[in-house]
Write a protein that holds these residues in place. Structure first.
Motif, PDB file in Angstrom:
ATOM      1  N   ALA A 118      40.656  16.854  -6.682  1.00  0.00           N
ATOM      2  CA  ALA A 118      39.257  17.232  -6.485  1.00  0.00           C
ATOM      3  C   ALA A 118      38.627  17.792  -7.753  1.00  0.00           C
ATOM      4  CB  ALA A 118      39.152  18.274  -5.375  1.00  0.00           C
ATOM      5  N   ARG A 119      37.315  17.577  -7.881  1.00  0.00           N
ATOM      6  CA  ARG A 119      36.513  18.310  -8.860  1.00  0.00           C
ATOM      7  C   ARG A 119      36.295  19.714  -8.315  1.00  0.00           C
ATOM      8  NH1 ARG A 119      31.059  15.157  -9.538  1.00  0.00           N
ATOM      9  NH2 ARG A 119      31.398  14.832  -7.293  1.00  0.00           N
ATOM     10  N   LEU A 120      36.543  20.706  -9.147  1.00  0.00           N
ATOM     11  CA  LEU A 120      36.287  22.093  -8.779  1.00  0.00           C
ATOM     12  C   LEU A 120      34.972  22.515  -9.410  1.00  0.00           C
ATOM     13  CD1 LEU A 120      36.972  24.902  -7.674  1.00  0.00           C
ATOM     14  CD2 LEU A 120      38.357  25.272  -9.744  1.00  0.00           C
ATOM     15  N   VAL A 121      34.006  22.877  -8.583  1.00  0.00           N
ATOM     16  CA  VAL A 121      32.687  23.293  -9.059  1.00  0.00           C
ATOM     17  C   VAL A 121      32.449  24.728  -8.610  1.00  0.00           C
ATOM     18  CG1 VAL A 121      30.213  22.824  -9.043  1.00  0.00           C
ATOM     19  CG2 VAL A 121      31.849  20.928  -8.912  1.00  0.00           C
ATOM     20  N   VAL A 122      32.333  25.615  -9.570  1.00  0.00           N
ATOM     21  CA  VAL A 122      32.174  27.043  -9.309  1.00  0.00           C
ATOM     22  C   VAL A 122      30.735  27.437  -9.608  1.00  0.00           C
ATOM     23  CG1 VAL A 122      32.943  29.361  -9.904  1.00  0.00           C
ATOM     24  CG2 VAL A 122      34.590  27.455  -9.910  1.00  0.00           C
ATOM     25  N   LEU A 123      30.036  27.927  -8.602  1.00  0.00           N
ATOM     26  CA  LEU A 123      28.657  28.348  -8.787  1.00  0.00           C
ATOM     27  C   LEU A 123      28.598  29.853  -8.986  1.00  0.00           C
ATOM     28  CD1 LEU A 123      28.697  25.943  -6.359  1.00  0.00           C
ATOM     29  CD2 LEU A 123      26.259  26.127  -6.805  1.00  0.00           C
ATOM     30  N   VAL A 144      28.529  26.315 -12.684  1.00  0.00           N
ATOM     31  CA  VAL A 144      27.105  26.053 -12.474  1.00  0.00           C
ATOM     32  C   VAL A 144      26.363  27.383 -12.525  1.00  0.00           C
ATOM     33  CG1 VAL A 144      25.362  25.148 -10.903  1.00  0.00           C
ATOM     34  CG2 VAL A 144      27.592  24.016 -11.087  1.00  0.00           C
ATOM     35  N   ASP A 145      25.527  27.548 -13.517  1.00  0.00           N
ATOM     36  CA  ASP A 145      24.761  28.774 -13.706  1.00  0.00           C
ATOM     37  C   ASP A 145      23.489  28.705 -12.865  1.00  0.00           C
ATOM     38  OD1 ASP A 145      23.528  31.063 -14.578  1.00  0.00           O
ATOM     39  OD2 ASP A 145      23.691  30.610 -16.713  1.00  0.00           O
ATOM     40  N   ALA A 146      23.408  29.533 -11.844  1.00  0.00           N
ATOM     41  CA  ALA A 146      22.251  29.513 -10.950  1.00  0.00           C
ATOM     42  C   ALA A 146      21.060  30.290 -11.519  1.00  0.00           C
ATOM     43  CB  ALA A 146      22.633  30.101  -9.591  1.00  0.00           C
ATOM     44  N   ARG A 147      21.291  31.140 -12.504  1.00  0.00           N
ATOM     45  CA  ARG A 147      20.238  32.053 -12.955  1.00  0.00           C
ATOM     46  C   ARG A 147      18.981  31.345 -13.457  1.00  0.00           C
ATOM     47  NH1 ARG A 147      24.122  35.492 -16.764  1.00  0.00           N
ATOM     48  NH2 ARG A 147      24.897  33.363 -17.008  1.00  0.00           N
ATOM     49  N   PRO A 148      19.086  30.299 -14.249  1.00  0.00           N
ATOM     50  CA  PRO A 148      17.840  29.657 -14.700  1.00  0.00           C
ATOM     51  C   PRO A 148      17.014  29.074 -13.563  1.00  0.00           C
ATOM     52  CG  PRO A 148      19.695  28.970 -16.062  1.00  0.00           C
ATOM     53  CD  PRO A 148      20.267  29.685 -14.883  1.00  0.00           C
ATOM     54  N   PHE A 149      17.666  28.674 -12.497  1.00  0.00           N
ATOM     55  CA  PHE A 149      16.965  28.029 -11.385  1.00  0.00           C
ATOM     56  C   PHE A 149      16.251  29.046 -10.493  1.00  0.00           C
ATOM     57  CE2 PHE A 149      20.018  25.052 -12.951  1.00  0.00           C
ATOM     58  CZ  PHE A 149      19.384  23.826 -12.843  1.00  0.00           C
ATOM     59  N   PHE A 150      16.737  30.282 -10.500  1.00  0.00           N
ATOM     60  CA  PHE A 150      16.099  31.342  -9.721  1.00  0.00           C
ATOM     61  C   PHE A 150      15.114  32.157 -10.551  1.00  0.00           C
ATOM     62  CE2 PHE A 150      19.567  30.520  -6.808  1.00  0.00           C
ATOM     63  CZ  PHE A 150      19.086  30.900  -5.562  1.00  0.00           C
ATOM     64  N   ALA A 151      15.041  31.900 -11.837  1.00  0.00           N
ATOM     65  CA  ALA A 151      14.196  32.710 -12.718  1.00  0.00           C
ATOM     66  C   ALA A 151      12.750  32.704 -12.231  1.00  0.00           C
ATOM     67  CB  ALA A 151      14.274  32.183 -14.149  1.00  0.00           C
ATOM     68  N   GLY A 152      12.169  33.892 -12.124  1.00  0.00           N
ATOM     69  CA  GLY A 152      10.799  34.023 -11.643  1.00  0.00           C
ATOM     70  C   GLY A 152      10.666  34.083 -10.142  1.00  0.00           C
ATOM     71  N   HIS A 153      11.811  34.025  -9.434  1.00  0.00           N
ATOM     72  CA  HIS A 153      11.767  34.011  -7.967  1.00  0.00           C
ATOM     73  C   HIS A 153      12.679  35.063  -7.351  1.00  0.00           C
ATOM     74  CE1 HIS A 153       9.283  30.413  -7.656  1.00  0.00           C
ATOM     75  NE2 HIS A 153       9.995  29.916  -8.661  1.00  0.00           N
ATOM     76  N   GLY A 154      12.983  36.126  -8.104  1.00  0.00           N
ATOM     77  CA  GLY A 154      13.786  37.200  -7.556  1.00  0.00           C
ATOM     78  C   GLY A 154      12.961  38.122  -6.679  1.00  0.00           C
ATOM     79  N   VAL A 155      13.621  39.152  -6.142  1.00  0.00           N
ATOM     80  CA  VAL A 155      12.905  40.181  -5.400  1.00  0.00           C
ATOM     81  C   VAL A 155      11.811  40.751  -6.298  1.00  0.00           C
ATOM     82  CG1 VAL A 155      13.112  42.444  -4.306  1.00  0.00           C
ATOM     83  CG2 VAL A 155      14.918  40.728  -3.992  1.00  0.00           C
ATOM     84  N   CYS A 156      10.633  40.947  -5.751  1.00  0.00           N
ATOM     85  CA  CYS A 156       9.436  41.432  -6.449  1.00  0.00           C
ATOM     86  C   CYS A 156       8.618  40.307  -7.078  1.00  0.00           C
ATOM     87  CB  CYS A 156       9.743  42.507  -7.495  1.00  0.00           C
ATOM     88  SG  CYS A 156      10.451  44.005  -6.783  1.00  0.00           S
ATOM     89  N   ALA A 157       9.048  39.066  -6.963  1.00  0.00           N
ATOM     90  CA  ALA A 157       8.253  37.947  -7.452  1.00  0.00           C
ATOM     91  C   ALA A 157       7.123  37.649  -6.472  1.00  0.00           C
ATOM     92  CB  ALA A 157       9.118  36.711  -7.626  1.00  0.00           C
ATOM     93  N   ALA A 158       6.116  36.945  -6.958  1.00  0.00           N
ATOM     94  CA  ALA A 158       5.029  36.522  -6.071  1.00  0.00           C
ATOM     95  C   ALA A 158       5.546  35.546  -5.014  1.00  0.00           C
ATOM     96  CB  ALA A 158       3.916  35.876  -6.895  1.00  0.00           C
ATOM     97  N   SER A 159       6.520  34.717  -5.397  1.00  0.00           N
ATOM     98  CA  SER A 159       7.136  33.773  -4.469  1.00  0.00           C
ATOM     99  C   SER A 159       8.648  33.964  -4.528  1.00  0.00           C
ATOM    100  CB  SER A 159       6.766  32.323  -4.853  1.00  0.00           C
ATOM    101  OG  SER A 159       7.425  31.397  -4.010  1.00  0.00           O
ATOM    102  N   LEU A 193      23.164  22.753  -8.413  1.00  0.00           N
ATOM    103  CA  LEU A 193      24.327  21.899  -8.172  1.00  0.00           C
ATOM    104  C   LEU A 193      24.018  20.443  -8.477  1.00  0.00           C
ATOM    105  CD1 LEU A 193      27.213  21.552  -7.099  1.00  0.00           C
ATOM    106  CD2 LEU A 193      26.243  21.403  -4.786  1.00  0.00           C
ATOM    107  N   THR A 194      22.855  19.993  -8.048  1.00  0.00           N
ATOM    108  CA  THR A 194      22.465  18.599  -8.308  1.00  0.00           C
ATOM    109  C   THR A 194      22.313  18.323  -9.788  1.00  0.00           C
ATOM    110  OG1 THR A 194      21.335  18.525  -6.160  1.00  0.00           O
ATOM    111  CG2 THR A 194      20.746  16.827  -7.762  1.00  0.00           C
ATOM    112  N   ALA A 195      21.751  19.277 -10.512  1.00  0.00           N
ATOM    113  CA  ALA A 195      21.622  19.102 -11.968  1.00  0.00           C
ATOM    114  C   ALA A 195      22.976  19.009 -12.649  1.00  0.00           C
ATOM    115  CB  ALA A 195      20.805  20.255 -12.556  1.00  0.00           C
ATOM    116  N   ALA A 196      23.967  19.685 -12.086  1.00  0.00           N
ATOM    117  CA  ALA A 196      25.301  19.719 -12.702  1.00  0.00           C
ATOM    118  C   ALA A 196      26.145  18.507 -12.377  1.00  0.00           C
ATOM    119  CB  ALA A 196      26.043  20.988 -12.278  1.00  0.00           C
ATOM    120  N   ILE A 197      26.081  18.021 -11.144  1.00  0.00           N
ATOM    121  CA  ILE A 197      26.992  16.951 -10.743  1.00  0.00           C
ATOM    122  C   ILE A 197      26.297  15.740 -10.151  1.00  0.00           C
ATOM    123  CG2 ILE A 197      28.834  18.632 -10.335  1.00  0.00           C
ATOM    124  CD1 ILE A 197      28.464  18.138  -7.324  1.00  0.00           C
ATOM    125  N   GLY A 198      24.975  15.786 -10.030  1.00  0.00           N
ATOM    126  CA  GLY A 198      24.255  14.649  -9.477  1.00  0.00           C
ATOM    127  C   GLY A 198      23.980  14.793  -8.004  1.00  0.00           C
TER     128      GLY A 198
END
Length: 262
Positions: A162-167, A214-229, A257-262
């Motif tokens: 198996a491919r091991l994908v760690v998020l 898989v680094d999730a941080r760039p994908f959540f940037a601007g959408h954390g607690v206290c964001a407008a959305s 995940l999709t950006a990392a492995i399709g």
């Protein structure tokens, strides 16, 4: 027509027509045997529409969303809210086998005391928050690496093909003005810094195990607690507090995940 002649003819036609003959089993091989392991950030806590187990599994989490969007031959989903590395080893890796072709996992946050750190910072003093964050960071850099190594090794042993994908985990907060009742910007900043330390450790051990991080941080940037959305739930969610909402799993984790492995 003799078999050898028929085979030669197929090869000749493929060359002339500019196509490649594909074995009948290729379509089957394209389907993944996918197993999604991990903690609440994999089970889908925060997304809603949970199953009847105590694990708070949601079909709105990134794993079932990815499985539904791809040619998945089989999908198993033992990820469980509250899981630590020992739970993965004791209760989840049994879902793996030599036929497993893809494994995803989020793990490590609960080992480092995620819930206690968050509650200590949300309801405690600045000094108690600093102490909780310092303890979690020390654990993440000293004790957690060996636990992650053992977990990834067990996955490799049970699913050698198996491919091991760690998020990783997102930064939970935006640090601008968030109202009078919110955590201070300072507390939110040091909690984000702790997430960075945790993610750094996870990324390092995933690489050592030959996995894909898989680094999730760039994908959540601007959408954390206290964001407008926001894509992260605030403390008002009680058990769902500081977990992604349905948008976070779809547009944050699934997109990563999709950006990392399709």
């Amino acid at each position: 027509m003799p078999r050898r002649v028929r085979t030669a003819l197929v090869a000749f036609l493929a060359t002339v027509l500019g196509v490649v003959a594909v074995p009948a089993t290729a379509a089957q091989a394209a389907g993944e045997n996918y197993v999604a392991l991990g903690d609440s950030y994999s089970s889908g806590v925060g997304a809603g529409s949970y199953d009847l187990s105590t694990c708070l599994r949601s079909q709105k989490s990134y794993a079932p969303l990815w499985a539904a969007a791809h040619s998945v031959t089989s999908f198993r989903f033992p990820a469980c809210g509250g899981a630590v590395t020992a739970d993965v080893l004791n209760d989840q890796v049994g879902a793996l086998s030599s036929s497993t072709t893809l494994v995803t996992i989020t793990i490590g946050g609960n080992d480092a005391g995620f819930a206690d750190v968050m509650s200590g910072c949300r309801f405690g003093s600045t000094s108690s928050c600093e102490s909780a964050v310092a303890g979690a960071k020390a654990f993440a850099t000293s004790t957690l690496p060996a636990r992650l190594d053992a977990t990834y090794a067990a996955i490799r042993g049970r699913a050698p093909n198996a491919r091991l994908v760690v998020l990783g985990y997102p930064r939970l907060f935006e640090t601008g003005w968030c109202g009078l009742l919110a955590m201070s910007s300072y507390k939110r900043t040091i909690l984000n810094q702790a997430a960075d330390v945790l993610d750094g450790v996870i990324a390092d051990r995933a690489a050592a195990a030959g996995g894909t991080y898989v680094d999730a941080r760039p994908f959540f940037a601007g959408h954390g607690v206290c964001a407008a959305s926001p894509w992260i739930r605030d403390v008002t969610g009680v058990i769902e507090a500081y977990h992604p909402n349905a948008d976070g799993y779809r547009y944050g984790y699934l997109a990563a995940l999709t950006a990392a492995i399709g």
